[in-house]
Design an enzyme around this catalytic site. Structure first.
Site, PDB file in Angstrom:
ATOM      1  N   ASN A  57      18.319  92.368  19.995  1.00  0.00           N
ATOM      2  CA  ASN A  57      18.582  91.251  21.296  1.00  0.00           C
ATOM      3  C   ASN A  57      19.234  90.000  20.510  1.00  0.00           C
ATOM      4  OD1 ASN A  57      18.536  90.687  24.180  1.00  0.00           O
ATOM      5  ND2 ASN A  57      16.568  89.155  23.287  1.00  0.00           N
ATOM      6  N   ASP A  76      39.064  62.695  53.585  1.00  0.00           N
ATOM      7  CA  ASP A  76      39.341  61.572  54.505  1.00  0.00           C
ATOM      8  C   ASP A  76      41.034  61.589  54.600  1.00  0.00           C
ATOM      9  OD1 ASP A  76      39.890  60.345  52.154  1.00  0.00           O
ATOM     10  OD2 ASP A  76      38.599  58.676  52.870  1.00  0.00           O
ATOM     11  N   GLU A 104      17.997  85.263  27.478  1.00  0.00           N
ATOM     12  CA  GLU A 104      17.433  83.967  27.446  1.00  0.00           C
ATOM     13  C   GLU A 104      18.665  83.081  26.976  1.00  0.00           C
ATOM     14  OE1 GLU A 104      16.936  86.708  23.962  1.00  0.00           O
ATOM     15  OE2 GLU A 104      16.824  86.747  25.819  1.00  0.00           O
ATOM     16  N   ASP A 144      23.031  88.757  21.751  1.00  0.00           N
ATOM     17  CA  ASP A 144      23.055  87.156  22.177  1.00  0.00           C
ATOM     18  C   ASP A 144      24.013  86.708  21.483  1.00  0.00           C
ATOM     19  OD1 ASP A 144      21.338  87.789  24.302  1.00  0.00           O
ATOM     20  OD2 ASP A 144      19.665  86.939  23.309  1.00  0.00           O
ATOM     21  N   ASP A 181      30.958  57.128  52.832  1.00  0.00           N
ATOM     22  CA  ASP A 181      31.123  58.498  52.123  1.00  0.00           C
ATOM     23  C   ASP A 181      29.778  59.156  51.612  1.00  0.00           C
ATOM     24  OD1 ASP A 181      33.842  59.422  53.239  1.00  0.00           O
ATOM     25  OD2 ASP A 181      34.512  57.818  51.737  1.00  0.00           O
ATOM     26  N   ASP A 220      35.601  57.771  48.865  1.00  0.00           N
ATOM     27  CA  ASP A 220      35.460  56.665  47.888  1.00  0.00           C
ATOM     28  C   ASP A 220      34.675  55.203  48.355  1.00  0.00           C
ATOM     29  OD1 ASP A 220      37.163  55.816  49.937  1.00  0.00           O
ATOM     30  OD2 ASP A 220      38.940  55.333  48.397  1.00  0.00           O
ATOM     31  N   ASN A 230      19.089  99.780  28.641  1.00  0.00           N
ATOM     32  CA  ASN A 230      18.363  99.820  27.524  1.00  0.00           C
ATOM     33  C   ASN A 230      17.075  99.948  27.922  1.00  0.00           C
ATOM     34  OD1 ASN A 230      20.362  99.667  25.595  1.00  0.00           O
ATOM     35  ND2 ASN A 230      20.102  97.520  25.268  1.00  0.00           N
TER      36      ASN A 230
END
Length: 920
Positions: free
Chosen positions: A719, A365, A322, A723, A630, A626, A694
């Site tokens: 957990n 280009d 998460e 984390d 394009d 540019d 786990n």
């Protein structure tokens, strides 16, 4: 035969060289236009459109308006923010997080539910903002179309036509309009009359210089390249000088401008989106499978029913990374911040930084990227091909005095190149008398000067297109053909060629006219080439070393593009043009693009189609552009890149903005993207392999143990600790080997990695079960479930710390690295928490207690064996991966589709394509 073209300001070039496209006929035009704008004669077009030189009557205009519709770009219905937000929930990872958040709330795990909810909201807002930005660029396109137009209309068939300023949306095919300096061309038109008319076509072709336009009304005039046909002007162009009268032949959605930008609103999923999508489906499968297995194991084998639901939800939450949105955002934000501070590169969409790290094909280009937007003198040659400095001096004198005496506002690019290559003293040696400026019909310019050292005579200095000058010279047909062939050879080699001639006339006071440009003496040629960007050659080598193939997509002449590549050390191979692409399917185009380095004479649609074909072949593509022309390719690429001085629309549509249009800055951005992606990949490998181990161990424990192996609260605390420690990956420095190749988060590779190392982790957990059984039921044990919970909690955090340290290092890992770094400190903190928490005052409230002393030596033995297994398995994994990479590099040396030996091969791209289609 090499073709020639003329520039508007007085110079002449051979071959044509604006970095703009040339393509076939328009894809969609009103039926009355006959499909090709230049093929019919003007009279035929007038008849087909039921019009005439005096324009339409009001009645005819109303009929045409009802038939063809208003002259407006197709509008897209705005999407409400609320709908965008809800649509973002379709992402599988976001949906899984939302479901887990709801389930966590149902089991009263409010902390977990709150964190997950915040992550879901942030993810949806970021995705919605990106879509909103894309829609704004589409809306801004409508502002590039003229607001009003001067139209020739009649009240009835017998009335005298009058000029009227009408809203552009009321224009219809068949209208006759007036064009003047500063006007925007309101539709696709065919010129009927013109006087010195030049237009800017940058919105369609990207060429910065104005293009001469004049009526041509001979059969077959529409057979050439569309944007080079002088009798045609297109919506979105701007009038630079002169005036003209034109027939409207296409409006609204049928114009070339609309066709070039028709698909801008539909953007394909980027490499980051595809990677996250593939990884999300892996998590979906594991997450949806885990709770039912836990519940079924508890109910069938131990008679436990719904009381295991909180534990099952906790296990599912534990399987889900998460913190992935947080760590991903942090990694990408740090990389983007570093790029902005050190290299002036602005990343507008954070996932684009990952896409930069994954890019293996960069489309660019030519003009402004590989070459500067100006020519330079290459050589001056006499009729026999020998160096002739006097030819250059005469050409420069002609340019100088034409500029002075014809009262031109500024020299064109070719004249500037001549002046820059000549000393001022050489120019002052001539004394100007008169000038005949360039015009697109004569295709040459003449300066009349006093003949140095000869009183009573004037010298005409003539320069211009080779064919135009040679046909005015007193030459034998065989000699004229020889000189013309020599010029064509230079043109085919990518050089622009000016012919120079002179004539001595008795001095006179009356005006000189084009009739005096006869019987000339041929002096020689001046060849010019595009000025290279100084850093381009080194940047191309760096990109090759980074494993990136460069594709040059230009509207320029094939010879010019090939010459530029050769000058930069990039093998152009066989140059392909738009004519080679039009009959190919998307699959065939992808195969061609895989082995072709340079594409010339392209339209905006061709650039976008090539970019998309490369993506469909499994490449991750970047496009540097540019201009408005394009925009389609910027949208088609995984990551669109533009310089800071690009057009507003290009900057709005691009994902990355460079301080300058420089390939060196792109190589820095690619390195930063790989840096961030390597850390994200390390986090995913570590967390998912550990979490999978786990989960397998918990399922086994549900079968083997008469009690829950860990309380739901303990699972969530474990957990959260893991984390928090893994936030260190956002600040880590990846191994140097991770920066040498494009970094793509491939779901199939990741699945294989986490499966192998997850099983190894599960084996360590099962070994720990034996140690804990001895601790709980052995001699002097307390026979307490809390001892088992505490022991496994500690072992889990310690094994996760080992995984963080050992699985983050790549094949040529951090050799010589002695400081622990952020990951080392994070693993140390995790170890300290695992050892101290059961002994702390927080232990009893969490259901944990102190462990027997003899448990720690046994745990150390298990961890030692586990670390050894990790090292051996990792070494085998990296060795196999190294062999694959070396094999790919060997094959790349034989791949003639690339100019450098370190770029990827077809076989490697094929494997990558399979993986990308699998979601990674």
């Amino acid at each position: 035969m090499a073709e020639t073209s003329t520039t508007a300001g007085g110079g002449t070039e051979c071959p044509a060289s604006a970095d703009g496209p040339a393509a076939g006929k328009p894809r969609a035009v009103p039926p009355a236009s006959g499909g090709g704008l230049g093929d019919p004669t003007a009279l035929q077009l007038l008849r087909r459109l039921d019009s005439g030189p005096r324009g339409l009557t009001e009645t005819q205009a109303e009929e045409h308006l009802a038939r063809f519709g208003e002259d407006t770009l197709p509008a897209r219905r705005p999407v409400p923010w609320a709908w965008r937000f809800l649509r973002s929930l379709r992402d599988p990872f976001t949906a899984v997080l939302l479901c887990l958040g709801l389930v966590s709330a149902l089991v009263a795990s409010w902390g977990t539910a709150s964190v997950i909810t915040v992550l879901v909201v942030v993810s949806c807002v970021l995705r919605s903002s990106g879509e909103h930005r894309a829609d704004r660029s589409i809306t801004a396109l409508r502002e590039l179309v003229a607001g009003t137009a001067t139209v020739l209309r009649r009240t009835d068939a017998d009335a005298v036509p009058t000029d009227r300023d009408l809203p552009v949306d009321q224009l219809v095919p068949g209208d006759v309009i007036r064009l003047g300096p500063g006007d925007l061309v309101p539709a696709d038109v065919r010129l009927l009359r013109a006087s010195g008319l030049t237009v800017y076509q940058a919105a369609l072709t990207g060429e910065s210089a104005p293009v001469a336009k004049y009526p041509v009304d001979a059969p077959g005039t529409g057979a050439g390249q569309l944007f080079e046909q002088p009798q045609l002007c297109f919506q979105g162009s701007g009038v630079a000088s002169g005036s003209g009268t034109a027939l409207v032949v296409a409006t609204g959605a049928h114009t070339r401008f609309a066709a070039s930008h028709r698909d801008l609103g539909r953007r394909e999923a980027s490499a980051f989106d595809r990677s996250v999508h593939g990884i999300s489906w892996i998590l979906v499968r594991f997450t949806l499978l885990t709770p039912p297995l836990v519940l079924m194991a508890g109910a069938a084998l131990r008679g436990r029913g719904l009381e295991t639901l909180p534990f099952a939800v906790a296990v599912a939450v534990g399987m889900t990374p998460e913190m992935l949105p947080v760590i991903t955002t942090t990694c990408l934000a740090r990389g983007a911040s570093l790029l902005a501070r050190t290299h002036g590169v602005i990343v507008k969409r954070l996932p684009a930084l990952h896409d930069l790290g994954a890019v293996d094909v960069l489309c660019v280009d030519k003009t402004g990227t590989l070459t500067q937007d100006r020519p330079v003198v290459d050589r001056a040659l006499d009729a026999n091909g020998k160096d002739a400095p006097e030819v250059l001096r005469r050409a420069a004198a002609a340019a100088w005095w034409t500029l002075q005496l014809a009262d031109l506002p500024a020299p064109d690019a070719l004249d500037e190149a001549l002046l820059d290559a000549t000393d001022e003293d050489d120019l002052l040696a001539y004394d100007g008398v008169a000038a005949l400026p360039f015009d697109p019909v004569r295709r040459l310019a003449t300066a009349v000067v006093r003949t140095p050292g000869a009183l009573g005579s004037h010298t005409l200095l003539v320069k211009g297109a080779v064919e135009a000058v040679l046909e005015r010279c007193a030459l034998e047909p065989r000699e004229r053909a020889r000189l013309l062939a020599r010029a064509h050879e230079s043109a085919a080699d990518g050089l622009r060629v000016l012919a120079v001639a002179t004539a001595v006339r008795p001095a006179r006071h009356r005006d000189y006219t084009p009739a005096d440009e006869r019987g000339l003496t041929f002096e020689g040629f001046v060849t010019l080439r595009d000025a290279l960007v100084p850093s381009a050659a080194d940047a191309l080598r760096v990109l090759a070393d980074q494993g990136i193939a460069v594709r040059v997509l230009t509207g320029d002449h094939p010879g010019t593009a090939a010459r530029t590549c050769r000058d930069l050390g990039l093998d152009p191979g066989e140059v392909r043009t738009a004519a080679d692409l039009d009959g190919l399917t998307d699959t065939q185009l992808g195969e061609l693009a895989d082995r072709t380095t340079v594409f010339a004479r392209l339209t905006p649609e061709h650039k976008a189609r090539i970019t998309l074909a490369l993506r469909n072949r499994g490449h991750v593509t970047g496009h540097l552009g540019d201009g408005i022309n394009d925009l389609p390719a910027l949208h088609a690429a995984d990551v669109g890149i533009c310089p800071r001085d690009a057009t507003d629309l290009a900057r709005e549509s691009a994902d990355v903005v460079l301080a300058d249009k420089d390939l060196t800055a792109i190589s820095h951005a690619i390195t930063a993207g790989r840096y961030s992606s390597a850390n994200i990949a390390a986090y995913l490998r570590v967390t998912l392999s550990s979490n999978l181990g786990n989960v397998i161990a918990m399922l086994a424990a549900g079968i083997l143990l008469p009690f829950l192996p860990m309380l739901p609260t303990q699972v969530l605390v474990q957990n959260m600790c893991f984390d928090a420690a893994q936030l260190a990956f956002a600040y880590d420095s990846p191994a140097p080997g991770a920066l040498k190749r494009p970094t793509v988060l491939r779901s199939r590779d990741l699945l294989g990695f986490i499966t192998g190392f997850g099983l190894l982790n599960a084996v360590a957990d099962l070994a720990t079960f034996g140690v804990l059984a001895l601790a709980v039921h052995g001699p002097g044990a307390a026979n307490d479930e809390s001892v088992f919970h505490s022991g496994w909690f500690t072992e889990n955090l310690l094994t996760q710390a080992l995984v963080m340290l050992l699985l983050r290092i790549g094949r040529r890992g951090a050799e010589g690295r002695r400081e622990p770094g952020p990951v080392g400190w994070g693993a140390t903190a995790l170890t300290a928490v695992g050892l101290a928490l059961p002994l702390s005052p927080l232990g009893p409230p969490l259901g944990m207690t102190a462990l027997p002393a003899f448990y720690y030596p046994l745990l150390a033995a298990v961890l030692g064996l586990y670390a050894a297994g990790l090292v051996v398995t990792r070494s085998r994994y990296e060795r196999r991966r190294a062999e694959d990479e070396d094999e790919d590099e060997d094959e790349a040396e034989d791949d003639r589709g690339y100019g450098f030996e370190h770029e990827f091969t077809h076989s490697d791209r094929g494997r990558r394509g399979e993986r990308n289609h699998d979601g990674g």
